[in-house]
Design an enzyme around this catalytic site. Structure first.
Site, mmCIF file in Angstrom:
data_model
loop_
_atom_site.group_PDB
_atom_site.id
_atom_site.type_symbol
_atom_site.label_atom_id
_atom_site.label_comp_id
_atom_site.label_asym_id
_atom_site.label_seq_id
_atom_site.Cartn_x
_atom_site.Cartn_y
_atom_site.Cartn_z
ATOM 1 N N GLU A 102 0.819 -1.205 0.000
ATOM 2 C CA GLU A 102 0.000 0.000 0.000
ATOM 3 C C GLU A 102 0.860 1.265 0.000
ATOM 4 O OE1 GLU A 102 -3.013 -0.305 2.942
ATOM 5 O OE2 GLU A 102 -3.587 1.787 2.784
ATOM 6 N N CYS A 129 3.464 -2.738 17.531
ATOM 7 C CA CYS A 129 2.985 -1.598 18.326
ATOM 8 C C CYS A 129 1.489 -1.822 18.598
ATOM 9 C CB CYS A 129 3.205 -0.291 17.578
ATOM 10 S SG CYS A 129 4.956 0.042 17.240
ATOM 11 N N HIS A 232 5.931 8.393 20.868
ATOM 12 C CA HIS A 232 4.639 7.979 21.433
ATOM 13 C C HIS A 232 4.564 7.807 22.947
ATOM 14 C CE1 HIS A 232 3.971 7.614 17.236
ATOM 15 N NE2 HIS A 232 4.119 6.318 17.099
ATOM 16 N N CYS A 349 0.006 9.326 6.726
ATOM 17 C CA CYS A 349 -0.160 7.935 6.333
ATOM 18 C C CYS A 349 0.064 6.971 7.486
ATOM 19 C CB CYS A 349 0.731 7.608 5.167
ATOM 20 S SG CYS A 349 2.328 8.343 5.331
HETATM 21 N N1 SAH Z 1 7.479 1.588 11.405
HETATM 22 C C1 SAH Z 1 7.732 2.965 11.135
HETATM 23 C C2 SAH Z 1 6.926 3.548 9.972
HETATM 24 C C3 SAH Z 1 5.506 3.131 9.769
HETATM 25 S S1 SAH Z 1 4.209 3.749 10.815
HETATM 26 C C4 SAH Z 1 7.505 3.778 12.378
HETATM 27 O O1 SAH Z 1 7.113 3.223 13.390
HETATM 28 O O2 SAH Z 1 7.790 4.966 12.363
HETATM 29 C C5 SAH Z 1 4.081 5.462 10.515
HETATM 30 C C6 SAH Z 1 3.574 6.236 11.734
HETATM 31 O O3 SAH Z 1 2.174 6.024 11.970
HETATM 32 C C7 SAH Z 1 4.260 5.835 13.032
HETATM 33 O O4 SAH Z 1 4.531 6.981 13.779
HETATM 34 C C8 SAH Z 1 3.197 4.996 13.696
HETATM 35 O O5 SAH Z 1 3.402 4.897 15.074
HETATM 36 C C9 SAH Z 1 1.941 5.738 13.326
HETATM 37 N N2 SAH Z 1 0.703 4.976 13.460
HETATM 38 C C10 SAH Z 1 0.537 3.648 13.414
HETATM 39 N N3 SAH Z 1 -0.750 3.318 13.595
HETATM 40 C C11 SAH Z 1 -1.445 4.466 13.754
HETATM 41 C C12 SAH Z 1 -2.804 4.784 13.966
HETATM 42 N N4 SAH Z 1 -3.724 3.832 14.058
HETATM 43 N N5 SAH Z 1 -3.143 6.077 14.074
HETATM 44 C C13 SAH Z 1 -2.215 7.038 13.961
HETATM 45 N N6 SAH Z 1 -0.908 6.808 13.759
HETATM 46 C C14 SAH Z 1 -0.514 5.534 13.661
#
Ligand code: SAH
Length: 374
Positions: A102, A129, A232, A349
């Site tokens: 995606e 996570c 976070h 994203c």
């Molecule tokens: N693994 C990498 C990149 C992918 S996630 C990372 O952790 O940075 C991209 C971002 O979106 C990360 O900050 C992640 O914590 C956040 N993210 C993941 N799920 C989410 C959600 N449901 N709502 C908002 N942000 C989210």
């Protein structure tokens, strides 16, 4: 031709995996002048052509030879979904093994038809996570270099008729880019090459959940790539709970690695912070966040949580988000909130989810069994 063994696809050299220097080597191995690589590269990454027969400025013999020994694969566009509400376009690519990849195009322009896109680095993710849909579904596999590069190529192909150009790429889609370090770094060099897509390293952002050794590795590469850290939480106890990666690389070590990166690159670092109501969004945490980043050149990016089926959280209310933002800024760091309308390319994203594939079902199943990977 042994040098190309790692880049074979169905017994042929996969040109979309190759760096410019390797393309040059390939030309020499095929008895061609070295400059020929630029000609092919331009067909691939400027004219976005993937058939040798269309490369009309190469001799017929050479085209035939290329046909025999090389291949330029491209991913099939499975779905292009335009969403007015989220101000983003979603692209879903289907791989030969049936996996879905995606990517997202932000609707807003970074100037003169220039657009930002968000790409994936893995199918699924191993980081687990607790608030993230792709993390909960587990890792299926790494993407190959060409599958990372091709997300940019295919989106560029789709937006060209609109007079647009991909100018910014964030590695913030599905997966942990530093868990697929070699392929990701290789892809940045291909995307960056001025003979082709020519997207400046300064316009590439890698977002990580905090893999310290790979942050150090990136520091050593001395590339002006932008780094984003998904933080976070402001204390290890909470971060251990919501981001298992913290058990290995706690906040203190992460911040040391960030400082080293900043000193070596001179680049501002983005810290992402997903706000979960009552979990990590108190004013005390805002203050701690602002304080712990003092002395670093940072942007704090607050992300309203995008609900994930089955995850035990709620998104923080707008008033609480504003108060959190003010408190962070009172400590010094610049702090923005991701706009619902995708106004911030670096975070829009984080919400990527593969609703229409088994991933969601799987994550639910795993949740019910309570067997999240550590
Ligand atoms: N693994 C990498 C990149 C992918 S996630 C990372 O952790 O940075 C991209 C971002 O979106 C990360 O900050 C992640 O914590 C956040 N993210 C993941 N799920 C989410 C959600 N449901 N709502 C908002 N942000 C989210």
């Amino acid at each position: 031709m042994d040098a190309f063994t790692p880049h074979l696809l169905d017994g042929k050299v996969n040109l979309k995996n190759l760096l410019p220097t390797e393309m040059e080597q390939l030309m020499l191995a095929l008895g061609q002048p070295r400059y020929k690589w630029q000609q092919i590269w331009r067909w691939m990454y400027v004219r976005l052509v993937d058939r040798f027969e269309d490369m009309t400025d190469l001799s017929k013999d050479f085209r035939r030879k290329l046909e025999e020994v090389a291949v330029i694969p491209s991913m099939g566009l499975h779905l292009h979904q335009q969403s007015e509400a989220q101000d983003t376009d979603k692209f879903l690519f289907k791989m030969a093994d049936g996996s879905l990849v995606e990517s997202v195009k932000m609707k807003y322009l970074v100037g003169h038809g220039r657009i930002a896109i968000c790409i994936s680095s893995q199918v699924g993710c191993a980081m687990a996570c607790s608030f993230c849909a792709s993390g909960l579904a587990g890792l299926q596999r790494n993407l190959a270099t060409w599958e990372i590069v091709d997300q940019v190529v295919q989106i560029q192909k789709a937006v060209e008729p609109l007079g647009q150009r991909v100018a910014n790429v964030v590695y913030m889609g599905i997966g942990e880019p530093f868990h697929n370090y070699e392929a990701v770094l290789r892809s940045t060099r291909i995307i960056n090459c001025g003979e082709g897509l020519g997207i400046g390293m300064r316009h590439l952002t890698i977002s990580t959940s905090g893999l310290v050794p790979q942050i150090r590795q990136l520091t050593a590469e001395k590339l002006p790539i932008r780094l984003a850290i998904s933080l976070h939480a402001t204390n290890n106890e909470l971060r251990n709970q919501i981001m298992p990666v913290n058990r290995k690389w706690p906040i203190e070590e992460l911040l040391v690695a960030c400082r080293e990166y900043q000193e070596a690159s001179g680049r501002r670092i983005t810290f992402e912070y997903v706000l979960l109501e009552g979990v990590n969004d108190s004013l005390a945490e805002a203050e701690a966040l602002g304080r712990m980043l003092r002395g670093l050149h940072v942007l704090v990016n607050l992300i309203p949580w995008n609900p994930v089926d089955g995850a035990p959280y709620e998104r923080s209310r707008p008033g609480r988000i504003r108060a959190f933002q003010e408190k962070v800024e009172a400590q010094g760091p610049k702090c923005t909130v991701r706009q619902e309308k995708g106004a911030d390319i670096e975070a829009a994203c984080g919400q990527l989810r593969l609703r229409d594939m088994a991933g969601t079902a799987k994550s639910k199943e795993r949740r019910q069994r309570g067997d999240r990977p550590a």
